[in-house]
Write a protein that holds these residues in place. Sequence first.
Motif, PDB file in Angstrom:
ATOM      1  N   ASP A  54     -21.195  -0.474 -10.098  1.00  0.00           N
ATOM      2  CA  ASP A  54     -22.389   0.051 -10.780  1.00  0.00           C
ATOM      3  C   ASP A  54     -23.667  -0.479 -10.138  1.00  0.00           C
ATOM      4  O   ASP A  54     -24.638  -0.832 -10.811  1.00  0.00           O
ATOM      5  N   ALA A  55     -23.644  -0.538  -8.806  1.00  0.00           N
ATOM      6  CA  ALA A  55     -24.807  -1.017  -8.052  1.00  0.00           C
ATOM      7  C   ALA A  55     -25.301   0.066  -7.106  1.00  0.00           C
ATOM      8  O   ALA A  55     -25.659  -0.189  -5.968  1.00  0.00           O
ATOM      9  N   GLY A  56     -25.303   1.299  -7.606  1.00  0.00           N
ATOM     10  CA  GLY A  56     -25.725   2.429  -6.797  1.00  0.00           C
ATOM     11  C   GLY A  56     -24.610   3.445  -6.646  1.00  0.00           C
ATOM     12  O   GLY A  56     -23.430   3.135  -6.856  1.00  0.00           O
ATOM     13  N   SER A  57     -24.981   4.656  -6.269  1.00  0.00           N
ATOM     14  CA  SER A  57     -24.003   5.738  -6.149  1.00  0.00           C
ATOM     15  C   SER A  57     -24.067   6.424  -4.789  1.00  0.00           C
ATOM     16  O   SER A  57     -23.508   7.494  -4.607  1.00  0.00           O
ATOM     17  N   GLU A  58     -24.739   5.776  -3.835  1.00  0.00           N
ATOM     18  CA  GLU A  58     -24.938   6.404  -2.538  1.00  0.00           C
ATOM     19  C   GLU A  58     -24.196   5.636  -1.452  1.00  0.00           C
ATOM     20  O   GLU A  58     -24.175   4.400  -1.442  1.00  0.00           O
ATOM     21  N   VAL A  59     -23.591   6.377  -0.528  1.00  0.00           N
ATOM     22  CA  VAL A  59     -22.918   5.794   0.625  1.00  0.00           C
ATOM     23  C   VAL A  59     -23.664   6.228   1.879  1.00  0.00           C
ATOM     24  O   VAL A  59     -23.835   7.429   2.116  1.00  0.00           O
ATOM     25  N   LEU A  60     -24.108   5.260   2.668  1.00  0.00           N
ATOM     26  CA  LEU A  60     -24.792   5.558   3.926  1.00  0.00           C
ATOM     27  C   LEU A  60     -23.766   5.668   5.043  1.00  0.00           C
ATOM     28  O   LEU A  60     -22.925   4.777   5.224  1.00  0.00           O
ATOM     29  N   LEU A  61     -23.871   6.751   5.805  1.00  0.00           N
ATOM     30  CA  LEU A  61     -22.980   7.004   6.925  1.00  0.00           C
ATOM     31  C   LEU A  61     -23.809   7.419   8.136  1.00  0.00           C
ATOM     32  O   LEU A  61     -24.901   7.981   7.994  1.00  0.00           O
ATOM     33  N   THR A  62     -23.291   7.162   9.314  1.00  0.00           N
ATOM     34  CA  THR A  62     -23.976   7.621  10.516  1.00  0.00           C
ATOM     35  C   THR A  62     -23.771   9.122  10.709  1.00  0.00           C
ATOM     36  O   THR A  62     -22.821   9.709  10.197  1.00  0.00           O
ATOM     37  N   ASP A  63     -24.654   9.731  11.457  1.00  0.00           N
ATOM     38  CA  ASP A  63     -24.558  11.152  11.799  1.00  0.00           C
ATOM     39  C   ASP A  63     -24.726  11.276  13.307  1.00  0.00           C
ATOM     40  O   ASP A  63     -25.820  10.996  13.809  1.00  0.00           O
ATOM     41  N   PRO A  64     -23.669  11.629  14.066  1.00  0.00           N
ATOM     42  CA  PRO A  64     -22.402  12.201  13.623  1.00  0.00           C
ATOM     43  C   PRO A  64     -21.477  11.179  12.978  1.00  0.00           C
ATOM     44  O   PRO A  64     -21.637   9.981  13.165  1.00  0.00           O
ATOM     45  N   VAL A  65     -20.488  11.727  12.239  1.00  0.00           N
ATOM     46  CA  VAL A  65     -19.621  10.884  11.431  1.00  0.00           C
ATOM     47  C   VAL A  65     -18.209  11.459  11.417  1.00  0.00           C
ATOM     48  O   VAL A  65     -18.015  12.683  11.447  1.00  0.00           O
ATOM     49  N   TYR A  66     -17.223  10.581  11.402  1.00  0.00           N
ATOM     50  CA  TYR A  66     -15.842  11.005  11.200  1.00  0.00           C
ATOM     51  C   TYR A  66     -15.765  11.659   9.817  1.00  0.00           C
ATOM     52  O   TYR A  66     -16.099  11.030   8.804  1.00  0.00           O
ATOM     53  N   PRO A  67     -15.340  12.924   9.735  1.00  0.00           N
ATOM     54  CA  PRO A  67     -15.524  13.688   8.489  1.00  0.00           C
ATOM     55  C   PRO A  67     -14.740  13.184   7.283  1.00  0.00           C
ATOM     56  O   PRO A  67     -15.094  13.513   6.142  1.00  0.00           O
ATOM     57  N   TYR A  68     -13.709  12.389   7.496  1.00  0.00           N
ATOM     58  CA  TYR A  68     -12.969  11.891   6.344  1.00  0.00           C
ATOM     59  C   TYR A  68     -13.760  10.857   5.555  1.00  0.00           C
ATOM     60  O   TYR A  68     -13.462  10.614   4.384  1.00  0.00           O
ATOM     61  N   TYR A  69     -14.764  10.234   6.162  1.00  0.00           N
ATOM     62  CA  TYR A  69     -15.602   9.297   5.408  1.00  0.00           C
ATOM     63  C   TYR A  69     -16.391  10.018   4.314  1.00  0.00           C
ATOM     64  O   TYR A  69     -16.299   9.647   3.136  1.00  0.00           O
ATOM     65  N   PRO A  70     -17.206  11.014   4.656  1.00  0.00           N
ATOM     66  CA  PRO A  70     -17.927  11.707   3.573  1.00  0.00           C
ATOM     67  C   PRO A  70     -16.993  12.407   2.603  1.00  0.00           C
ATOM     68  O   PRO A  70     -17.296  12.501   1.409  1.00  0.00           O
ATOM     69  N   GLY A  71     -15.842  12.877   3.108  1.00  0.00           N
ATOM     70  CA  GLY A  71     -14.885  13.509   2.209  1.00  0.00           C
ATOM     71  C   GLY A  71     -14.391  12.546   1.149  1.00  0.00           C
ATOM     72  O   GLY A  71     -14.333  12.879  -0.049  1.00  0.00           O
ATOM     73  N   LYS A  72     -14.040  11.346   1.557  1.00  0.00           N
ATOM     74  CA  LYS A  72     -13.585  10.337   0.596  1.00  0.00           C
ATOM     75  C   LYS A  72     -14.705   9.947  -0.365  1.00  0.00           C
ATOM     76  O   LYS A  72     -14.486   9.785  -1.571  1.00  0.00           O
ATOM     77  N   ALA A  73     -15.909   9.740   0.179  1.00  0.00           N
ATOM     78  CA  ALA A  73     -17.028   9.318  -0.663  1.00  0.00           C
ATOM     79  C   ALA A  73     -17.312  10.357  -1.747  1.00  0.00           C
ATOM     80  O   ALA A  73     -17.505  10.010  -2.921  1.00  0.00           O
ATOM     81  N   ARG A  74     -17.336  11.618  -1.362  1.00  0.00           N
ATOM     82  CA  ARG A  74     -17.612  12.678  -2.351  1.00  0.00           C
ATOM     83  C   ARG A  74     -16.475  12.793  -3.360  1.00  0.00           C
ATOM     84  O   ARG A  74     -16.711  13.066  -4.545  1.00  0.00           O
ATOM     85  N   MET A  75     -15.260  12.599  -2.912  1.00  0.00           N
ATOM     86  CA  MET A  75     -14.119  12.629  -3.823  1.00  0.00           C
ATOM     87  C   MET A  75     -14.250  11.551  -4.891  1.00  0.00           C
ATOM     88  O   MET A  75     -13.816  11.722  -6.036  1.00  0.00           O
ATOM     89  N   LEU A  76     -14.878  10.436  -4.529  1.00  0.00           N
ATOM     90  CA  LEU A  76     -15.099   9.333  -5.466  1.00  0.00           C
ATOM     91  C   LEU A  76     -16.367   9.507  -6.290  1.00  0.00           C
ATOM     92  O   LEU A  76     -16.726   8.624  -7.079  1.00  0.00           O
ATOM     93  N   GLY A  77     -17.052  10.628  -6.112  1.00  0.00           N
ATOM     94  CA  GLY A  77     -18.244  10.910  -6.905  1.00  0.00           C
ATOM     95  C   GLY A  77     -19.530  10.363  -6.322  1.00  0.00           C
ATOM     96  O   GLY A  77     -20.567  10.359  -6.994  1.00  0.00           O
ATOM     97  N   ALA A  78     -19.502   9.904  -5.087  1.00  0.00           N
ATOM     98  CA  ALA A  78     -20.696   9.319  -4.469  1.00  0.00           C
ATOM     99  C   ALA A  78     -21.595  10.391  -3.876  1.00  0.00           C
ATOM    100  O   ALA A  78     -21.152  11.497  -3.549  1.00  0.00           O
ATOM    101  N   ASN A  79     -22.848  10.041  -3.746  1.00  0.00           N
ATOM    102  CA  ASN A  79     -23.775  10.843  -2.956  1.00  0.00           C
ATOM    103  C   ASN A  79     -23.733  10.317  -1.523  1.00  0.00           C
ATOM    104  O   ASN A  79     -23.754   9.103  -1.295  1.00  0.00           O
TER     105      ASN A  79
END
Length: 365
Positions: free
Chosen positions: A100-125
């Motif tokens: 409960d210390a934020g809901s955002e995950v910072l990723l580099t761009d370009p990015v291995y697509p499974y990272y944002p996929g996992k983050a969004r699956m967990l409800g993160a922005n």
Amino acid sequence: MEYDTPLFFHVMQYAAEADRDVIDLVSGGPDWAPPPALRDGLREYADADPDEFQYPPSDGLYALREEVAARRGVDVDRIIVTNGAGEANYLAMAGALDRDAGSEVLLTDPVYPYYPGKARMLGANVRLVPVADDGGLDLAAMREAAGPETAAILVNSPNNPTGAVYDEETMAAVADLAADNNAVMLSDEVYDHYDYSGHFASALSVTDDAVVTNSFSKSMAATGLRVGYGVFPPALAEAARTRHMLVNVAGARPSQAAVLRALRETGPEYYEASRDLLRDRIDAFTDALDAAGAEYIVPNGAFYVFARFDGFPGTLDNVERLVDEAGVACMPGDTFGTHDGWVRFALVTPRAEEAARRLADYDGL
């Protein structure tokens, strides 16, 4: 970047069904042999006592965790053996978001697509932060992006898809940034054996608070064994262990036993031979890309080349054209974030140089 079926499988299937010979440069599955000790471990396991075919400890064979802990210089209680590095990354993101210390995950761009996929699956922005022109981390951009909603900052070095390698100064800066924003630093180091620059630094060398993930899929050319691990800080370890148990019960005992034997018996020459092989492939492939007039990021690590061709955007339609007309299968750049002008080549085939020649000869580029 939203899709139901990962594009990796779509492109591989499209290439497999093509009405011509196609060189597959899509997925990062090594084509060289695993260590002999790994094969010996699997053979030996076939004759093990019946109780060796039952559940192992949920967080992994203790001897394997102990071996990894000794190599990484951490307490064994911080090690959780996972179903590849992918699960370890999922557990790390979940732990970061559960605070409960934020809901955002910072990723580099370009990015291995499974990272944002996992983050969004967990409800993160998900917030994508552009990298520098050479593929390296843009620390100024990362600092600008971080803030009170930042729950995790994920870095991957050596990097997929750019091949960038982050040195100790860079890793220390990311660790400081995470600490300043009450975020978890997550360092995926699955390609750590494939550093050609000599500058790779693990997050463990600069902080005790990061989650470091890794696996033996790439280093031992054994993606099918699914043995990875996470090094968790004490504050996140127990929750990760519980989540892992609830999702998986346990990992596969034979795979873990074989990896343990390979770790103990495989010398540095095995890994150096793999690096030498890949250095030669990268040099030959990029020479051919030069002949084709392509622009690319020179990889300092891993085994991918991120490239673009003038007037030929890296869309799925164009990737399918390359399959049909050039006999080369690669990944579209828009899979990796906002880089729809680019494509990614995985050089894990002995036909990589032939593929580059096909690209150089292809009139459509």
